[in-house]
Design an enzyme around this catalytic site. Structure first.
Site, PDB file in Angstrom:
ATOM      1  N   GLU A 105       0.801  -1.231   0.000  1.00  0.00           N
ATOM      2  CA  GLU A 105       0.000   0.000   0.000  1.00  0.00           C
ATOM      3  C   GLU A 105       0.836   1.286   0.000  1.00  0.00           C
ATOM      4  OE1 GLU A 105      -2.872  -2.228   3.236  1.00  0.00           O
ATOM      5  OE2 GLU A 105      -1.993  -0.298   3.696  1.00  0.00           O
ATOM      6  N   CYS A 138       6.639  -7.432   6.826  1.00  0.00           N
ATOM      7  CA  CYS A 138       7.664  -6.914   7.735  1.00  0.00           C
ATOM      8  C   CYS A 138       8.156  -8.040   8.636  1.00  0.00           C
ATOM      9  CB  CYS A 138       7.074  -5.785   8.581  1.00  0.00           C
ATOM     10  SG  CYS A 138       8.290  -4.968   9.621  1.00  0.00           S
ATOM     11  N   CYS A 145       0.328  -4.596  14.854  1.00  0.00           N
ATOM     12  CA  CYS A 145       0.397  -4.099  13.474  1.00  0.00           C
ATOM     13  C   CYS A 145      -0.192  -5.084  12.475  1.00  0.00           C
ATOM     14  CB  CYS A 145       1.853  -3.800  13.122  1.00  0.00           C
ATOM     15  SG  CYS A 145       2.087  -3.294  11.421  1.00  0.00           S
ATOM     16  N   GLY A 188       6.280  -2.129   6.161  1.00  0.00           N
ATOM     17  CA  GLY A 188       7.684  -2.521   6.247  1.00  0.00           C
ATOM     18  C   GLY A 188       8.528  -1.670   7.166  1.00  0.00           C
ATOM     19  N   GLU A 189       9.706  -2.190   7.446  1.00  0.00           N
ATOM     20  CA  GLU A 189      10.664  -1.476   8.292  1.00  0.00           C
ATOM     21  C   GLU A 189      11.757  -0.927   7.368  1.00  0.00           C
ATOM     22  OE1 GLU A 189      11.373  -0.345  11.459  1.00  0.00           O
ATOM     23  OE2 GLU A 189      13.171   0.252  10.385  1.00  0.00           O
ATOM     24  N   SER A 243       9.562   4.790  16.412  1.00  0.00           N
ATOM     25  CA  SER A 243       8.333   4.211  16.952  1.00  0.00           C
ATOM     26  C   SER A 243       8.654   3.648  18.330  1.00  0.00           C
ATOM     27  CB  SER A 243       7.829   3.095  16.023  1.00  0.00           C
ATOM     28  OG  SER A 243       7.328   3.658  14.846  1.00  0.00           O
ATOM     29  N   LEU A 244       8.392   4.451  19.348  1.00  0.00           N
ATOM     30  CA  LEU A 244       8.789   4.052  20.705  1.00  0.00           C
ATOM     31  C   LEU A 244       7.686   3.218  21.371  1.00  0.00           C
ATOM     32  CD1 LEU A 244      11.210   4.483  22.611  1.00  0.00           C
ATOM     33  CD2 LEU A 244       9.919   6.346  23.648  1.00  0.00           C
ATOM     34  N   HIS A 245       6.523   3.792  21.472  1.00  0.00           N
ATOM     35  CA  HIS A 245       5.292   3.118  21.939  1.00  0.00           C
ATOM     36  C   HIS A 245       5.258   2.668  23.394  1.00  0.00           C
ATOM     37  CE1 HIS A 245       4.636   3.340  17.752  1.00  0.00           C
ATOM     38  NE2 HIS A 245       5.000   2.136  17.401  1.00  0.00           N
ATOM     39  N   ASN A 319      -5.467   2.245  16.003  1.00  0.00           N
ATOM     40  CA  ASN A 319      -6.560   2.063  15.056  1.00  0.00           C
ATOM     41  C   ASN A 319      -6.914   0.570  15.032  1.00  0.00           C
ATOM     42  OD1 ASN A 319      -8.323   2.889  13.127  1.00  0.00           O
ATOM     43  ND2 ASN A 319      -6.823   3.006  11.484  1.00  0.00           N
ATOM     44  N   CYS A 362      -1.263   1.053   8.549  1.00  0.00           N
ATOM     45  CA  CYS A 362      -0.563   0.317   7.503  1.00  0.00           C
ATOM     46  C   CYS A 362      -0.965  -1.150   7.489  1.00  0.00           C
ATOM     47  CB  CYS A 362       0.943   0.473   7.658  1.00  0.00           C
ATOM     48  SG  CYS A 362       1.625  -0.243   9.157  1.00  0.00           S
TER      49      CYS A 362
HETATM   50  N1  SAH Z   1       8.170  -0.013  10.431  1.00  0.00           N
HETATM   51  C1  SAH Z   1       8.226   1.370  10.685  1.00  0.00           C
HETATM   52  C2  SAH Z   1       7.410   2.186   9.703  1.00  0.00           C
HETATM   53  C3  SAH Z   1       6.084   1.639   9.309  1.00  0.00           C
HETATM   54  S1  SAH Z   1       4.872   1.524  10.584  1.00  0.00           S
HETATM   55  C4  SAH Z   1       7.833   1.691  12.116  1.00  0.00           C
HETATM   56  O1  SAH Z   1       7.327   0.796  12.797  1.00  0.00           O
HETATM   57  O2  SAH Z   1       8.073   2.804  12.530  1.00  0.00           O
HETATM   58  C5  SAH Z   1       4.383   3.216  10.692  1.00  0.00           C
HETATM   59  C6  SAH Z   1       3.630   3.583  11.940  1.00  0.00           C
HETATM   60  O3  SAH Z   1       2.303   2.992  11.905  1.00  0.00           O
HETATM   61  C7  SAH Z   1       4.303   3.082  13.218  1.00  0.00           C
HETATM   62  O4  SAH Z   1       4.563   4.156  14.113  1.00  0.00           O
HETATM   63  C8  SAH Z   1       3.293   2.131  13.762  1.00  0.00           C
HETATM   64  O5  SAH Z   1       3.335   2.106  15.124  1.00  0.00           O
HETATM   65  C9  SAH Z   1       1.975   2.648  13.218  1.00  0.00           C
HETATM   66  N2  SAH Z   1       0.896   1.644  13.310  1.00  0.00           N
HETATM   67  C10 SAH Z   1       0.972   0.325  13.068  1.00  0.00           C
HETATM   68  N3  SAH Z   1      -0.215  -0.272  13.313  1.00  0.00           N
HETATM   69  C11 SAH Z   1      -1.058   0.695  13.737  1.00  0.00           C
HETATM   70  C12 SAH Z   1      -2.428   0.718  14.146  1.00  0.00           C
HETATM   71  N4  SAH Z   1      -3.160  -0.383  14.162  1.00  0.00           N
HETATM   72  N5  SAH Z   1      -2.961   1.907  14.522  1.00  0.00           N
HETATM   73  C13 SAH Z   1      -2.232   3.048  14.460  1.00  0.00           C
HETATM   74  N6  SAH Z   1      -0.948   3.087  14.072  1.00  0.00           N
HETATM   75  C14 SAH Z   1      -0.356   1.931  13.726  1.00  0.00           C
HETATM   76 FE1  SF4 Z   2       6.921  -3.644  10.942  1.00  0.00          FE
HETATM   77 FE2  SF4 Z   2       6.468  -1.086  11.648  1.00  0.00          FE
HETATM   78 FE3  SF4 Z   2       4.438  -2.868  11.527  1.00  0.00          FE
HETATM   79 FE4  SF4 Z   2       6.259  -3.067  13.451  1.00  0.00          FE
HETATM   80  S1  SF4 Z   2       4.834  -1.356  13.122  1.00  0.00           S
HETATM   81  S2  SF4 Z   2       5.482  -4.771  12.187  1.00  0.00           S
HETATM   82  S3  SF4 Z   2       8.112  -2.434  12.385  1.00  0.00           S
HETATM   83  S4  SF4 Z   2       5.667  -2.147   9.820  1.00  0.00           S
END
Ligand code: SAH
Ligand code: SF4
Length: 377
Positions: A105, A138, A145, A188-189, A243-245, A319, A362
């Site tokens: 996407e 990924c 995710c 992806g990462e 992406s700390l979280h 989300n 994503c």
């Molecule tokens: N792999 C990289 C970049 C792609 S993910 C990373 O993890 O940073 C991009 C962003 O989408 C990340 O910050 C991730 O935490 C967020 N993301 C993934 N799933 C999500 C969801 N269900 N709701 C909101 N954000 C989400």
């Molecule tokens: Fe990969 Fe980013 Fe999704 Fe984690 S949040 S699985 S690093 S795409």
């Protein structure tokens, strides 16, 4: 929400020709090597990145034999647009199919922007951010995710990364000089596809082509510490988002399993070594999940953790998607979290839920479409 299918298909004969090389993988210097005369490479670049032309036959100022050679060996149509979703807020999400029949996407986010007319009067403008994928699936496997659910398929090539940007500019009728921002926050990462990403950034920023300054390109990473050092050494001037979280290793390892290898401290150390533009900050993304990490005690720890770093925090509301137990947080709690940080002097924003009606996070469109779209090759 508006679902459009089969728009802008690649003609099937070109899809069949798997051996064709992706023309968007070539930097200007590399193109010059396949051109008889150096200025032809610039002309070709102009057709590809300024005119968004996809058919070599229409590149009228190139010699006929050169166009024929290009047609036999290269393609500018390597991504087939399977589905397009349009949100009420103008966000557009695209599902692409690669030559080897995988899907991924890209998203175009349109936001209001202030502009000035020739008399200095404020008029309504628009700014565009493209959310670009770096891999199909990924390897990191984050618990929340949707991309992770599909597992890892392969890296995108540098040409496939660049072609997403060209296609989004073309589909949205954006003039070549219209500036766009790029965030590598799609599937992806990005730092797990380091070399292809570096090459793509070089092509995207070439002045003779799309001319998208690295300053306008943000790499979001789940925190692969050694690659953050490598990225810093490239000194490209790109923006960094982490992406700390979570603020403690136990929770972060549950959310992002790779944290067991590269823990929070290793990520923070790598960020401290990263060259940050004097006018910019490193963005720390914090995905807020109900009753998991939405408490003020976490906000307090976050503040301490980022002490002394030129940071800004972006709070993302989780989300929900099928197959997850995690829930969206209460907005009041997210606001309280943000207010706490801001009052202590740490810049914190809440990410607008752009395209919330169209599988915004994503991997979600891909998962959904896997069940509803079958594409015959
Ligand atoms: N792999 C990289 C970049 C792609 S993910 C990373 O993890 O940073 C991009 C962003 O989408 C990340 O910050 C991730 O935490 C967020 N993301 C993934 N799933 C999500 C969801 N269900 N709701 C909101 N954000 C989400
Ligand atoms: Fe990969 Fe980013 Fe999704 Fe984690 S949040 S699985 S690093 S795409």
């Amino acid at each position: 929400m508006n679902l459009v299918q089969g728009y802008g298909k690649v003609d099937s004969s070109s899809l069949e020709a798997e051996s064709l090389k992706n023309i968007y993988s070539l930097s200007l210097a590399e193109l010059q090597e396949i051109c008889k005369k150096p200025y032809q490479a610039k002309q070709l670049y102009h057709w590809l990145y300024v005119c968004y032309e996809k058919e070599f036959a229409k590149m009228s100022n190139l010699p006929k034999d050169f166009r024929e050679m290009l047609q036999l060996q290269y393609s500018a149509q390597n991504l087939n647009l399977l589905t397009q979703e349009v949100s009420r807020d103008g966000t557009r999400k695209y599902l692409f199919q690669t030559r080897d029949n995988h899907t991924f996407e890209s998203v175009c986010i349109k936001m209001r922007d202030k502009k000035y007319d020739e008399n200095g009067k404020v008029i309504q403008g628009e700014k565009y951010t493209f959310c670009i994928s770096s891999q199909i699936g990924c390897k990191v496997g984050c618990a929340f995710c949707s991309t992770a659910k599909g597992g890892f398929v392969r890296d995108l090539t540098s040409g496939e990364i660049v072609e997403q940007v060209v296609n989004l500019k073309k589909y949205n009728n954006l003039a070549p000089e219209k500036r766009v921002n790029i965030v590598y926050m799609g599937m992806g990462e990005p730092l797990n596809n380091f070399d292809n990403l570096m090459h793509a950034i070089k092509i995207l920023s070439a002045l003779e082509g799309l001319s998208i300054s690295p300053k306008r390109q943000t790499i979001s990473t789940s925190g692969i510490s050694p690659r953050i050092y490598d990225l810093g050494q490239q000194n490209l001037g790109v923006q960094l988002a982490i992406s700390l979280h979570a603020v403690d290793d136990t929770l972060r390892s549950k959310l992002i399993p790779m944290n067991k290898t590269y823990n929070i401290q290793s990520v923070i150390d790598a960020v401290r070594a990263f060259p940050i533009d004097t006018r910019k900050r490193v963005m720390f993304e914090y995905l807020v999940i109900r009753d998991i990490n939405d408490d003020l005690a976490s906000a307090k720890k976050l503040l301490k953790l980022l002490d002394g770093i030129k940071a800004k925090v972006n709070l993302i509301l989780f989300n929900p998607h099928s197959g997850t137990k995690f829930q969206r947080p209460e907005e009041a709690k997210v606001k309280a979290f943000a207010d706490f940080l801001t009052n202590k002097g740490l810049l914190a924003t809440i990410r607008e839920s752009k395209g919330i009606d169209i599988s915004a996070a994503c991997g979600q469109l891909r998962e959904k479409t896997k069940q509803s779209v079958s594409y015959e090759t």
